[in-house]
Design a protein around this motif. Sequence first.
Motif, short mmCIF file in Angstrom:
data_model
loop_
_atom_site.label_atom_id
_atom_site.label_comp_id
_atom_site.label_asym_id
_atom_site.label_seq_id
_atom_site.Cartn_x
_atom_site.Cartn_y
_atom_site.Cartn_z
N THR A 58 0.81 -1.19 0.00
CA THR A 58 0.00 0.00 0.00
C THR A 58 0.84 1.23 0.00
OG1 THR A 58 -0.06 0.16 2.36
CG2 THR A 58 -1.72 -1.19 1.35
N ALA A 59 0.19 2.32 -0.27
CA ALA A 59 0.88 3.56 -0.24
C ALA A 59 0.06 4.57 0.49
CB ALA A 59 1.10 4.06 -1.63
N GLY A 60 0.69 5.54 1.12
CA GLY A 60 -0.09 6.49 1.88
C GLY A 60 0.06 7.87 1.33
N GLY A 61 -0.87 8.64 1.44
CA GLY A 61 -0.83 10.05 1.09
C GLY A 61 -1.76 10.72 2.04
N ALA A 62 -2.69 11.46 1.55
CA ALA A 62 -3.55 12.19 2.46
C ALA A 62 -4.84 11.44 2.73
CB ALA A 62 -3.87 13.57 1.89
N LEU A 96 -6.02 7.49 -8.68
CA LEU A 96 -6.25 6.36 -7.79
C LEU A 96 -6.84 6.86 -6.48
CD1 LEU A 96 -2.95 4.37 -8.37
CD2 LEU A 96 -5.26 3.48 -8.80
N PRO A 97 -7.61 6.04 -5.77
CA PRO A 97 -8.17 6.47 -4.49
C PRO A 97 -7.09 6.63 -3.43
CG PRO A 97 -8.63 4.15 -4.87
CD PRO A 97 -8.06 4.68 -6.15
N ALA A 98 -7.34 7.51 -2.50
CA ALA A 98 -6.43 7.71 -1.39
C ALA A 98 -6.43 6.48 -0.49
CB ALA A 98 -6.84 8.94 -0.58
N VAL A 99 -5.34 6.30 0.25
CA VAL A 99 -5.24 5.22 1.22
C VAL A 99 -5.10 5.80 2.62
CG1 VAL A 99 -4.25 3.57 -0.41
CG2 VAL A 99 -2.74 5.06 0.92
N THR A 100 -5.34 4.98 3.59
CA THR A 100 -5.23 5.38 4.98
C THR A 100 -4.16 4.55 5.67
OG1 THR A 100 -6.86 3.78 5.74
CG2 THR A 100 -7.70 5.93 5.02
N THR A 101 -3.84 4.90 6.88
CA THR A 101 -2.95 4.07 7.69
C THR A 101 -3.78 3.32 8.72
OG1 THR A 101 -2.49 5.94 9.16
CG2 THR A 101 -0.90 5.51 7.39
N ASP A 102 -3.14 2.31 9.30
CA ASP A 102 -3.78 1.44 10.28
C ASP A 102 -2.84 1.33 11.48
OD1 ASP A 102 -5.65 -1.02 10.94
OD2 ASP A 102 -3.60 -1.76 11.12
N PRO A 103 -3.37 1.43 12.71
CA PRO A 103 -2.49 1.41 13.89
C PRO A 103 -1.59 0.19 13.98
CG PRO A 103 -4.69 2.13 14.50
CD PRO A 103 -4.78 1.68 13.08
N PRO A 118 -5.10 -0.61 3.59
CA PRO A 118 -4.40 0.45 4.31
C PRO A 118 -2.92 0.15 4.42
CG PRO A 118 -5.51 -0.97 5.86
CD PRO A 118 -5.92 -1.44 4.49
N ILE A 119 -2.14 1.13 4.82
CA ILE A 119 -0.70 0.97 4.92
C ILE A 119 -0.23 1.28 6.34
CG2 ILE A 119 -0.37 1.56 2.50
CD1 ILE A 119 0.66 4.33 3.46
N GLY A 120 1.04 1.03 6.59
CA GLY A 120 1.66 1.42 7.85
C GLY A 120 2.91 2.22 7.58
N LEU A 121 3.16 3.24 8.39
CA LEU A 121 4.32 4.11 8.20
C LEU A 121 5.15 4.16 9.47
CD1 LEU A 121 2.60 7.09 6.32
CD2 LEU A 121 3.88 5.18 5.32
N GLY A 122 6.45 3.96 9.33
CA GLY A 122 7.35 4.06 10.46
C GLY A 122 8.63 4.75 10.05
N SER A 123 9.23 5.53 10.94
CA SER A 123 10.46 6.26 10.63
C SER A 123 11.19 6.56 11.92
CB SER A 123 10.14 7.57 9.89
OG SER A 123 11.31 8.35 9.66
N THR A 124 12.51 6.62 11.84
CA THR A 124 13.31 6.99 13.00
C THR A 124 13.89 8.40 12.86
OG1 THR A 124 15.18 5.77 12.06
CG2 THR A 124 13.84 4.63 13.70
N MET A 182 7.56 1.34 4.92
CA MET A 182 6.18 1.56 4.47
C MET A 182 5.53 0.20 4.34
SD MET A 182 4.94 2.34 0.72
CE MET A 182 3.22 2.41 0.26
N GLN A 183 4.76 -0.20 5.34
CA GLN A 183 4.14 -1.52 5.37
C GLN A 183 2.97 -1.55 4.40
OE1 GLN A 183 1.25 -3.13 6.42
NE2 GLN A 183 2.13 -5.17 6.43
#
Length: 427
Positions: A89-93, A210-217, A295-301, A309-310
Amino acid sequence: MRTMVIPVRTGTLALVAVMTACSTESGDALPGVGGSTTSSGGAGAATASGGAGAATASGGAGSSGAAGSSLSGAAGSGALASGGSAGMTAGGAGAGEGGRAGMSPVSGGNGGAPAGNGGRPGSGGRAGGATGGAASTAGRAGGAGAGGTSLDPGDHSAPGTCARWNADRADMSEGTWDGDVASCAAGMISTNAHDNALRLYNLYRWLADLPAVTTDPERDSKAQACALLMTANDDLSHDPPMDWTCWTQAAHDGASSSNISSGPGVSSVDLYMVDGGNEDTLGHRRWILSNSLGPIGLGSTGPMGSSCMQNLNGTGKAGKTWLAWPPPGPFPAEAVKPGRFGGSLDDVGWSIQSDSIDLGAGTVTITSGGEDRPVVVTELPGGYGSRYALNIQPDGWTTTAGQTYAVSVSGTSTSISYEVEVVDCSE
């Protein structure tokens, strides 16, 4: 920031960050998302009309509502079609989160219903980073949501495209990270950095219609553990061994189902979309443009760290017969080389992908101003966000603002033709 080489199969190119993309061949089992979320305390209240997200307690993850950078005062599209095949997945707004679950073996519960229209929702409190049972630290209160802009999400005209491009890239900050490598605390990336990356993913998907995607906890949690693992070992792997510093099952699950980068979360989005060094797969780009994304997952340090980007096992169902990059219609010239590093589409190649049209026997032609634009076409392997794909590399010419490029693919079961209008969006 480390300067490294992007090793995906045989492709290499010096870049600011290493990036690798997962492949899933047809019929292969995909890494699952382990476990279901459980509630541990009050759910975070949804925000409305851009109001402040309520903090969650005891690790309860609150959902703040649909995000969106545009939109005639209304919140942007955060809706996600259900069903579809697995894919990154990919995330944006997409939908902004209220309380994102902390790095706990027991994920925080989901929060309230999405916010209504009216500006970008503030992010609610996210659960603390406890490592056993439910998170014990109350979430931080979300900031007040910004008012909606006057952009029309359906306006894909040249002026509308440039307005969206510049608005969504106005804040490219990488935020701050509250974790710690020495104690293997995954922590959390700050809400602004998380939202900035998500907005960019959805900007690129918006350009491709393409439709927007969301994130998931839960996906965010795995992506954050993955980012810590890559940072702690100064390396990248989709199958990190158990003897790696800060190895956890969650980190391994995140690594095996993510685009991973040795660079931070926001700037890596541009690198993924150019995908320099990965000319033989264009895997990162294809996952972001996948029909099944979300949905996707985002993590960064953080600014000097790594990011993940999960995206595997998505439930998106965009249903596009084919997708191209650059896409049909107005396209920002600035997206040809969107970042300081990572090359350009002219160096790496344009692309077309499909889940249903076998592109292998296709003949690609590009013309502009009545003249042929020679290209070198390479068939790409399946399993990277689409079943079929082509790399179309300009041969002796460059993508230029003010030009319109007519692209056609013949010799396939379904013929493809479209025009790319390159527009100067510089301010």
